[in-house]
Design a protein around this motif. Structure first.
Motif, PDB file in Angstrom:
ATOM      1  N   ASN A 149       0.848  -1.182   0.000  1.00 47.89           N
ATOM      2  CA  ASN A 149       0.000   0.000   0.000  1.00 47.89           C
ATOM      3  C   ASN A 149       0.894   1.246   0.000  1.00 47.89           C
ATOM      4  OD1 ASN A 149      -2.651   1.461   0.597  1.00 47.89           O
ATOM      5  ND2 ASN A 149      -1.417   2.098   2.353  1.00 47.89           N
ATOM      6  N   TYR A 150       0.742   2.089  -1.041  1.00 46.01           N
ATOM      7  CA  TYR A 150       1.500   3.335  -1.151  1.00 46.01           C
ATOM      8  C   TYR A 150       0.512   4.489  -0.981  1.00 46.01           C
ATOM      9  CZ  TYR A 150       4.585  -0.025  -3.451  1.00 46.01           C
ATOM     10  OH  TYR A 150       5.341  -1.134  -3.752  1.00 46.01           O
ATOM     11  N   GLU A 151       0.781   5.380  -0.042  1.00 47.04           N
ATOM     12  CA  GLU A 151      -0.250   6.352   0.342  1.00 47.04           C
ATOM     13  C   GLU A 151       0.359   7.708   0.654  1.00 47.04           C
ATOM     14  OE1 GLU A 151      -3.599   6.747   3.926  1.00 47.04           O
ATOM     15  OE2 GLU A 151      -2.659   4.824   3.440  1.00 47.04           O
ATOM     16  N   PHE A 152      -0.349   8.759   0.276  1.00 46.63           N
ATOM     17  CA  PHE A 152       0.002  10.127   0.648  1.00 46.63           C
ATOM     18  C   PHE A 152      -1.263  10.806   1.149  1.00 46.63           C
ATOM     19  CE2 PHE A 152       0.273  14.672  -0.292  1.00 46.63           C
ATOM     20  CZ  PHE A 152       1.432  14.996   0.405  1.00 46.63           C
ATOM     21  N   GLY A 153      -1.178  11.450   2.308  1.00 46.87           N
ATOM     22  CA  GLY A 153      -2.361  12.065   2.887  1.00 46.87           C
ATOM     23  C   GLY A 153      -2.061  13.372   3.576  1.00 46.87           C
ATOM     24  N   MET A 154      -3.122  14.114   3.878  1.00 50.63           N
ATOM     25  CA  MET A 154      -3.012  15.377   4.600  1.00 50.63           C
ATOM     26  C   MET A 154      -4.238  15.561   5.481  1.00 50.63           C
ATOM     27  SD  MET A 154      -5.422  17.802   3.542  1.00 50.63           S
ATOM     28  CE  MET A 154      -4.564  19.334   3.879  1.00 50.63           C
ATOM     29  N   LYS A 155      -4.045  16.363   6.550  1.00 51.17           N
ATOM     30  CA  LYS A 155      -5.138  16.722   7.456  1.00 51.17           C
ATOM     31  C   LYS A 155      -4.942  18.173   7.886  1.00 51.17           C
ATOM     32  CE  LYS A 155      -5.695  12.082   9.397  1.00 51.17           C
ATOM     33  NZ  LYS A 155      -5.869  11.287  10.627  1.00 51.17           N
ATOM     34  N   ALA A 156      -6.030  18.890   8.003  1.00 54.64           N
ATOM     35  CA  ALA A 156      -5.968  20.265   8.472  1.00 54.64           C
ATOM     36  C   ALA A 156      -7.264  20.584   9.202  1.00 54.64           C
ATOM     37  CB  ALA A 156      -5.753  21.244   7.317  1.00 54.64           C
ATOM     38  N   ALA A 157      -7.164  21.457  10.182  1.00 58.27           N
ATOM     39  CA  ALA A 157      -8.350  21.848  10.945  1.00 58.27           C
ATOM     40  C   ALA A 157      -8.156  23.247  11.499  1.00 58.27           C
ATOM     41  CB  ALA A 157      -8.618  20.864  12.078  1.00 58.27           C
ATOM     42  N   ARG A 158      -9.218  23.981  11.509  1.00 60.12           N
ATOM     43  CA  ARG A 158      -9.295  25.266  12.172  1.00 60.12           C
ATOM     44  C   ARG A 158     -10.653  25.330  12.859  1.00 60.12           C
ATOM     45  NH1 ARG A 158      -4.748  25.281  11.959  1.00 60.12           N
ATOM     46  NH2 ARG A 158      -3.277  26.798  11.091  1.00 60.12           N
ATOM     47  N   ARG A 159     -10.829  26.332  13.682  1.00 52.55           N
ATOM     48  CA  ARG A 159     -12.101  26.402  14.392  1.00 52.55           C
ATOM     49  C   ARG A 159     -13.253  26.451  13.396  1.00 52.55           C
ATOM     50  NH1 ARG A 159     -14.143  26.976  19.079  1.00 52.55           N
ATOM     51  NH2 ARG A 159     -12.058  26.974  20.011  1.00 52.55           N
TER      52      ARG A 159
END
Length: 850
Positions: free
Chosen positions: A644-654
């Motif tokens: 499994n080859y994977e690239f991800g991102m996560k972001a959060a603000r109020r």
């Protein structure tokens, strides 16, 4: 059997003790595992001097044994006054935060998160039930905020389960695009994540708490066809971990892991609740449920029990026109749980669990769309039952700053499986091989016309018939993990896992009563074969994370495993019609060992998103086919594995959050179902490679009283080369899509908090639109049964009103009363068997909390 491989998308994480000074986007204050024995929460002796607030919060975490999560950018350089003497821990926290512009939120499980205090709203409306940046998960074997967990993970919270009336895996899958749950028979379903779906061992590991639960193997060596469906009563959270797991989870899973986490036992506070519900199915029967939960401390802050009892019935809606029976397919599920928690000293907590669940369905649950909505004409009725009993014990302890977790469990799973066997036998009426067996003639001879007439009369006399299969599975497993203290530049987890599993099934071909369609008792036996299988599996696993430079971390993990398979079969009563005498009484064995790896890089942009890239490996054990008339080459099938080859991102603000991932899966030696030439038997075989390309995206926005969710997954799973195997789904050609795997799944959800009739009350309304595109039922070339399971769209409406300790909810599932197909299945057992979502179902639920 060949070397297998497996991997997990897990990491020990960079979550620090509150004393940690390393520059993280979010710092964590955890109770020190070597702290002194806790004082009762009502009177903790503290000596925290005035000074910086972040330092004081860390000291408070150590003094009170609470987990305190905060963002250093939010806390900043604020200062606070000191706290000294015996002080209630909640009061101490309020004193520290007084005048700071910050507030504390207590999340399920007792975790405290420090956030900026929101200004008083202009209306008295409560805010929506949850925000993604405040969800804390334990997928990395320690608490981490969801938005800072370096893996592709989706959750369903207790509030979401409650609001939607979620009670089974099918309704969970509607909320988690990328998780597929489709029927493999009455009371049976297979789970798939990211398109990884095949017969044999489950591709998705299912955990209840700390315990992995595997299904029985049945007659075809296919435990993955029996995903455990525990009723979702008193559940704290569901976590869906996507991609191979193993370096933090001993019971490896190739496609991902589904964790069902029950509400923890509260050592300090007594509580109770009772929930009742009534359901009406459009054009079908009535149903309802009742569930009671009680949490009872026996020794304050030291010993408590939590008791759950529940019963659920679902009305049937399928009409059997041949037998003149309406509203079949009704289900009843009853269960009970007892959980005990004991904290004898300091950082030691012992937990025990006993779970019992008994489920019954009064018929097969499929219908023929060619006959009209929810109508069918089977010659038999096939009630099925299953019973699961789970016992486990878990110890959590702090040792020299490290965390030790040890779990032992035992699962007993018994079921009575019945399938309509009429079509299988009827298809053999012109079988020359069957006629030769009945006449006692040698292979290669030919029956005369009179002998063939006798054989056809013999077959007709055995109709209708049922495949009756009492089955039992016993599984014992144990896992021990040791994790380093949080906060070091290098954090690690090591562990060991073992499993001992045994299955036994007796498969009777037996006569059914033509008038009622029910199995004749005592059994009118046409044939009997018995199968016993077992697996013994051991593994050691480890994962470590090192902060290479500030905000950039690297993770390496590995798992080494070995396993041994055993299988035995016998035919006490040969079935002359289908030829089961071809299975000689014999035992078989096979073994294999190997390892699988994982590597990951993660980078946190200052005050910005998290990016991660990983490579992980997954595996499933091979096995042995105990099936009549197989060659030696077909008797064994090898392990399969994938990268499994994977690239991800996560972001959060109020007020908003977004996360996404793209991946490529290379799956080798895929295990899939094959069928005997007469269609009477299935067995496992290795196909060629499969390539899966996919992407996932989820976004949540909260604006005042409105909360919006949009989630979608793309999973395009295709054969990478022609397969020379003629399977039960047909001949596979390069580029063919894998059967029963939708490419696209989606969820659109809106929830509004409405003006309540009285201050302090809560009034919420919501709508969910979920669905997926069409999927093939098999491979196309040479497959007489090839078709497509049509696309599915379901609309669910909900409204809830909460007043004090009372709550009333109205849910309308499948509000547009659409035919929402789950799986269209055709084989020698029957054509056009459609499993679908229930018709429009209106539920009214009342809950009182004491």
């Amino acid at each position: 059997m060949r070397r297998d491989t497996e991997m997990t998308h897990q990491r020990t994480g960079r979550w620090a003790l509150a004393a940690c000074r390393c520059p993280l986007w979010i710092a964590v204050a955890l109770c020190s595992p070597v702290a002194a024995q806790r004082a009762p929460p009502s009177a903790t002796v503290m000596s925290i001097p005035a000074g910086r607030l972040d330092s004081a919060l860390r000291r408070l975490a150590v003094a009170t044994g609470r987990q305190v999560l905060f963002d250093p950018a939010v806390v900043g350089a604020r200062r606070t006054r000191g706290v000294r003497g015996p002080v209630d821990r909640d009061r101490a926290l309020r004193r520290m935060l007084a005048g700071s512009g910050l507030a504390a939120r207590t999340l399920p499980g007792g975790v405290v998160i420090i956030v900026a205090a929101a200004p008083a709203p202009k209306t008295a409306w409560p805010l929506p039930m949850s925000v993604e940046d405040e969800i804390v998960v334990t997928a990395l074997k320690r608490p981490t905020p969801l938005v800072d967990t370096e893996m592709s993970i989706a959750t369903v919270s207790a509030a979401e389960i409650d609001a939607r009336g979620t009670y089974d895996l099918r309704s969970v899958a509607r909320q988690l695009p990328g998780l597929v749950a489709f029927n493999t028979g009455p009371l049976q379903q297979r789970l798939a994540i990211r398109g990884v779906s095949g017969t044999g061992e489950a591709t998705v590991g299912v955990y209840f708490g700390e315990t992995p639960i595997n299904g029985p193997s049945g007659t075809t060596g296919d435990p993955g066809a029996f995903a455990p469906d525990i009723d979702l009563v008193d559940i704290e959270r569901i976590e869906l971990l996507k991609g191979p797991q193993g370096t933090l989870y001993g019971a490896s899973s190739m496609g991902g892991t589904l964790r069902i986490l029950p509400q923890p036992v509260d050592l300090a506070r007594a509580s109770a609740s009772v929930e009742s519900r009534v359901d009406a199915v459009d054009g079908g029967g009535w149903g309802g449920s009742i569930a009671a939960v009680a949490n009872v401390p026996l020794v304050d802050d030291r010993l408590a029990v939590r008791i759950v009892a529940h019963r659920r019935s679902l009305g049937g809606y399928i009409d059997n026109d041949r037998l003149g029976i309406a509203d079949t397919g009704g289900l009843v599920r009853e269960g009970a749980r007892l959980r005990v928690a004991w904290a004898p000293v300091g950082d030691v907590r012992v937990e025990g669990l006993y779970l019992h669940q008994h489920t019954r369905i009064d018929d097969g649950g499929a219908w023929d769309p060619a006959l009209g909505r929810y109508r069918d004409v089977p010659a038999t009725r096939t009630p099925n039952t299953d019973r699961i009993d789970l016992t486990s014990a878990t110890v959590h302890a702090g040792i020299a700053g490290m965390t030790l977790t040890a779990t032992g469990s035992h699962v007993r799973w018994s079921l009575i499986r019945q399938l309509d066997y009429t079509n299988v036998l009827a298809r053999q009426r012109d079988s020359m091989a069957g006629c030769l067996r009945l006449a006692g003639l040698p292979v290669g001879a030919r029956c005369s016309a009179d002998q063939m007439a006798v054989f056809r009369a013999y077959v007709d006399a055995r109709l209708p018939s049922i495949l009756y299969q009492p089955t039992r599975m016993r599984s014992s497993n144990a896992e021990v993990r040791l994790a380093s203290p949080a906060g070091a530049a290098l954090t690690w987890t090591i562990g060991a896992f073992m499993e001992h599993r045994r299955d036994a099934v007796a498969s009777y071909a037996a006569g059914a009563d033509a008038a009622t369609g029910l199995l004749i008792q005592p059994l009118d036996v046409i044939g009997l074969r018995t199968i016993a299988t077992g697996i013994d599996q051991q593994a050691v696993f480890a994962e470590g994370t090192y902060e290479v430079v500030p905000r950039l971390s690297a993770t390496l993990g590995a798992r080494h495993y070995r396993y041994q398979r055993r299988a035995a079969g016998a035919v006490p009563i040969p079935n002359i019609i289908t030829g089961t005498a071809g299975l000689a009484e014999q035992s078989y064995a096979g073994r294999a060992r190997g390892s699988n790896l994982k590597s990951e890089l993660a980078y946190r942009v200052p005050d910005g998103p998290l990016f991660y890239a990983l490579i992980s490996e997954g595996y499933r054990p091979g096995g042995i086919n105990v099936t009549p008339n197989l060659t030696d080459a077909e008797r064994f099938y090898d392990a399969d594995h994938l990268w499994n080859y994977e690239f991800g991102m996560k972001a959060a603000r109020r007020g908003w959050s977004v996360e996404g991932a793209v991946y490529r899966i290379e799956w080798r030696n895929t295990i899939f179902a094959a069928s005997s030439p007469n269609g009477a038997f299935n067995y496992n075989a290795n196909l060629t490679n499969v390539g899966i390309t996919g992407a996932e995206l989820r976004s949540t926005v909260t604006a005042g009283p409105l909360r919006l969710i949009a989630a979608a997954s793309l999973s395009d799973a295709r054969l990478g080369a022609d397969t020379v195997l003629g399977t039960s789904e047909g001949m596979g050609r390069k580029g063919d899509r894998l059967p029963n795997v939708p490419r696209i799944a989606y969820l659109l959800s809106a929830e509004a908090t409405l003006p309540p009739p009285a201050p302090g009350d809560r009034l919420i309304a919501g709508i969910d639109v979920s669905g997926n595109d069409a999927s093939p039922t098999g491979f196309n070339a040479g497959n007489p049964y090839f078709a497509h399971t049509a696309s599915r769209t379901e609309v669910a409406l909900r409204a809830g009103y909460e007043h004090g300790s009372w709550q009333v909810d109205l849910n309308i599932d499948n509000a547009l009363n659409a035919v929402a197909p789950v799986r269209l299945f055709s084989s020698a057992f029957g054509e056009r068997q459609l499993y679908s979502a229930r018709p429009r179902t209106i539920s009214l639920r009342s809950t009182v909390r004491l």
